[in-house]
Design a protein around this motif. Structure first.
Motif, PDB file in Angstrom:
ATOM      1  N   ASP A   5      38.717  48.098  50.367  1.00  0.00           N
ATOM      2  CA  ASP A   5      38.362  47.910  48.953  1.00  0.00           C
ATOM      3  C   ASP A   5      39.576  47.481  48.124  1.00  0.00           C
ATOM      4  O   ASP A   5      39.477  46.587  47.282  1.00  0.00           O
ATOM      5  N   GLN A   6      40.715  48.131  48.377  1.00  0.00           N
ATOM      6  CA  GLN A   6      41.931  47.763  47.646  1.00  0.00           C
ATOM      7  C   GLN A   6      42.369  46.344  47.988  1.00  0.00           C
ATOM      8  O   GLN A   6      42.827  45.587  47.128  1.00  0.00           O
ATOM      9  N   ALA A   7      42.217  45.981  49.265  1.00  0.00           N
ATOM     10  CA  ALA A   7      42.598  44.635  49.688  1.00  0.00           C
ATOM     11  C   ALA A   7      41.719  43.586  49.002  1.00  0.00           C
ATOM     12  O   ALA A   7      42.203  42.530  48.572  1.00  0.00           O
ATOM     13  N   VAL A   8      40.439  43.895  48.875  1.00  0.00           N
ATOM     14  CA  VAL A   8      39.525  42.980  48.190  1.00  0.00           C
ATOM     15  C   VAL A   8      39.956  42.816  46.725  1.00  0.00           C
ATOM     16  O   VAL A   8      39.934  41.711  46.170  1.00  0.00           O
ATOM     17  N   GLN A   9      40.391  43.948  46.138  1.00  0.00           N
ATOM     18  CA  GLN A   9      40.852  43.878  44.746  1.00  0.00           C
ATOM     19  C   GLN A   9      42.075  42.967  44.618  1.00  0.00           C
ATOM     20  O   GLN A   9      42.187  42.199  43.657  1.00  0.00           O
ATOM     21  N   ILE A  10      42.963  43.038  45.601  1.00  0.00           N
ATOM     22  CA  ILE A  10      44.139  42.154  45.604  1.00  0.00           C
ATOM     23  C   ILE A  10      43.698  40.694  45.600  1.00  0.00           C
ATOM     24  O   ILE A  10      44.220  39.874  44.838  1.00  0.00           O
ATOM     25  N   LEU A  11      42.711  40.395  46.441  1.00  0.00           N
ATOM     26  CA  LEU A  11      42.216  39.019  46.496  1.00  0.00           C
ATOM     27  C   LEU A  11      41.650  38.596  45.135  1.00  0.00           C
ATOM     28  O   LEU A  11      41.943  37.502  44.639  1.00  0.00           O
ATOM     29  N   LYS A  12      40.855  39.487  44.540  1.00  0.00           N
ATOM     30  CA  LYS A  12      40.257  39.157  43.237  1.00  0.00           C
ATOM     31  C   LYS A  12      41.331  38.955  42.173  1.00  0.00           C
ATOM     32  O   LYS A  12      41.267  38.010  41.387  1.00  0.00           O
ATOM     33  N   ASP A  13      42.342  39.846  42.203  1.00  0.00           N
ATOM     34  CA  ASP A  13      43.445  39.709  41.245  1.00  0.00           C
ATOM     35  C   ASP A  13      44.168  38.383  41.410  1.00  0.00           C
ATOM     36  O   ASP A  13      44.821  37.895  40.501  1.00  0.00           O
ATOM     37  N   ASN A  14      44.067  37.821  42.626  1.00  0.00           N
ATOM     38  CA  ASN A  14      44.721  36.546  42.883  1.00  0.00           C
ATOM     39  C   ASN A  14      43.753  35.363  42.782  1.00  0.00           C
ATOM     40  O   ASN A  14      44.040  34.264  43.274  1.00  0.00           O
TER      41      ASN A  14
END
Lengths: 430, 430
Positions: free
Chosen positions: A281-290
């Motif tokens: 979930d955190q990794a997905v958030q990183i992608l979204k933030d990018n």
């Protein structure tokens, strides 16, 4: 055939020695000529002075060609300007064979040409260095597990059942039946831990993948530890200790090779525990933030992995994945049964996934349910289910692809150069 | 999950520890009961005294069954009469799973039954010991070559051509073509020496042999060194040094296992260089002297090997074989071209051939002639012939079958127990 190797040359300073090997390069300046000579353990410059040798020996300077096989004798001298820091004052040369028209010359060759000549390309300086690093990666991997109380329990290459579907499997004609080439030793290692507690297997694995990306081979080597009484957290502890050991070993034992490969070792030196641990979930958030348009539940693509890993200065461990997309044998997270207790380790610098693993489902009935849910045949899993009937324990493990790890450590672009004789969809030779 | 392993127990004398593992055996004598407990690294006796534990813990003595998975805590005590020299004064027990009706009991089982339950049989004391010896044989093999300047150069499992005939080869469906499973990495290692001088490969090899003898498997592991600038004599030097190292390592590191296996180590202790070297002709004479009706030119059968090896107290190296019966790539003896410079190493005590090898033909034209003479196709050998065109050198090598070596060192009867998951003509499972 008493002789010494270039790797030991420092111990023979001032002494007369004999070396067996091949001519790499010849350069003449009138009454002196120089030979760069290699013997598989290193390179050394040989110097031939007209006044010090017979005319026959001196004339070889214009006859010897690249890759000719020769035995040379002479005196070892320190010479800081020379490759390796020593040179040989040549007194005699025995020619075994003059090689004519060696196909790989210092000029640029296309990849297809080099791959067709892989049996000779292996002699090139960069390829030599890569295989040396591979050797040390494998040595370090085995040493790590041997030194930490693991038992090597080899798993079979030929297997009877297509446990997880037949799409990426190679079929083998096995007498009157069909066998499949293994994709992983994991299921067998789960049996082995019942006998040995902590085990690893290490061997070739196969995927009949039609991918032609620079990250895929059809035949590649994997090391797979499996540990009884081990949960996901401890599994991640093992993964980070293991990778750090391998990288540290290579930094210490592959200095020359990494220099030849012009690898910036700065990033490798940072590879020490603890590694960052982020949930899916955190990794997905990183992608979204990018700014990545990513669908929750999907696996990460190469570009996604690069974005995630570029947030950190060392490998990052992504854990707790959407369970539906993961293999049937992954244990679910007690706190959220939609998540599987899997972990992928992503290498820094965009080298992608080097480890996949997780905690395994250890409950018999849950596993039966999963096998049914995944629409898999029950019969081939009888022995695997036995492991949950007779003294089941929490257990975890992971697999590291050797070639991916070597690609990362050597810093090269294409995985095909990390294995001596690569196999891809269009390549079975040499 | 902080805990210790039985292999480290001596360091914890007088301390309280936690162990994870399985129940091997339970024995009760009224107010005390004893558990033999194993964790994969060893066995220890646990003692439960009624007055020292809760009633629930004490009652487990009548509930716990063979192979139940449990975590036990208690105090480590020296106890010379106990297995391993220590025992655990148990204070608490956590049961992970009560195993019911574990199929392998102390009574005798038939071989087919045990092989069908190989995934569980591996837990038995003898099988555990054999796999531990295998682990050390492999470790010693790799260490020997690593420590002697060899580079590991893995050779491919999937190969394009049936170089030496298709009769014993397994076919693989490889996309739109056919691949074959390797029988040996030798030809590829001959390429690798051009790059690394001294190399070895180590991996699974395959023979589609229909033999059902106790010496044959369809999938087995081989370690194969190959050495540039090495003749038959030096090759035999390497073979005897190598075997002696492996045996010596196992004597030192597998004391417990060899004891469990009741191996008489007297004969193993004699395995030190030099080994006797006899020619094929001399070996044939030995057979004749022993009344065997042997046809000159034939290969030795198992019974012949036993007679020859029983003349000596250590492995015997039989060299210079009738060339016609040997592979096309073997170099002929200069002094007698009817003989090939091959060598077989026969283990003592009737364990048969453990090493096969020899000096390779290094002359391009002679090799072309041999390929034609053996009626083999020329095209698949183009890359192999290249090695004789570009800096050919005298070179030799050999292969040792891991399972044969383990059979000999452990002193067991059947090779199938030396590999975790054996594959034979009728067995692909588990």
């Amino acid at each position: 055939m008493e002789h010494i190797y270039i790797s030991d040359i420092a111990a023979y300073e001032g002494q007369e020695v004999t070396l067996h090997g091949w001519v790499y390069n010849i350069r003449s300046i009138g009454k002196v000529w120089f030979m760069i000579f290699r013997d598989g353990t290193g390179m050394i410059q040989g110097v031939v002075v007209k006044s010090e040798v017979t005319p026959e020996i001196f004339e070889l300077g214009s006859k010897l060609s690249q890759e000719s096989s020769v035995t040379i004798s002479g005196t070892v001298r320190q010479e800081k300007r020379s490759i390796g820091g020593y040179e040989l004052g040549i007194k005699s040369i025995k020619v075994h064979q003059l090689a004519t028209d060696y196909p790989i010359t210092p000029k640029e060759h296309g990849t297809a040409f080099l791959m067709d000549h892989r049996h000779l390309w292996l002699r090139s300086k960069l390829q030599h260095a890569i295989i040396r690093v591979r050797h040390q990666v494998i040595k370090a991997s085995r040493d790590f597990f041997d030194n930490n109380g693991f038992t090597l329990v080899d798993t079979p290459i030929l297997t009877a059942n297509a446990c997880e579907g037949t799409s990426n499997l190679f079929n083998v004609d096995y007498f009157d039946t069909v066998a499949y080439l293994t994709q992983s030793g994991q299921l067998y290692s789960e049996a082995s831990i019942g006998a040995h507690g902590k085990v690893y297997c290490f061997g070739p694995t196969f995927r009949a993948e039609k991918s032609k990306t620079r990250r895929h081979l059809t035949e590649f080597w994997m090391v797979e530890p499996e540990i009884a009484y081990c949960d996901l957290d401890e599994n991640m502890d093992w993964a980070e200790k293991f990778i750090s050991y391998v990288v540290g070993w290579c930094l210490e034992h592959c200095k020359t090779e990494l220099e030849i490969l012009e690898r910036d070792t700065g990033m490798l030196e940072k590879v020490v525990p603890p590694f960052p641990r982020v949930t899916y979930d955190q990794a997905v958030q990183i992608l979204k933030d990018n700014g990545v348009d990513f669908t929750y539940g999907d696996d990460f693509g190469g570009a996604d992995e690069t974005i995630i890993s570029s947030q950190y200065d060392r490998p990052v461990m992504v854990h707790r994945w959407p369970a539906e997309a993961k293999a049937f044998y992954m244990k679910r997270d007690e706190k959220n049964p939609d998540l599987a207790l899997g972990v992928d380790v992503l290498a820094p610098e965009g080298y992608g996934e080097i480890i996949g693993g997780g905690q395994r489902e250890d409950d018999h009935d849950t596993l039966v349910e999963r096998i049914l849910h995944h629409d898999l045949p029950m019969k081939p899993f009888q022995w695997y289910l036995d492991l949950r009937k007779y003294g089941t324990v929490p257990h975890s493990g992971f697999g590291m692809g050797i070639e991916r790890c070597v690609t990362w450590i050597t810093g090269i672009k294409h995985i095909r150069e990390t294995i001596p004789f690569p196999r891809t969809i269009y390549r079975l030779e040499p």
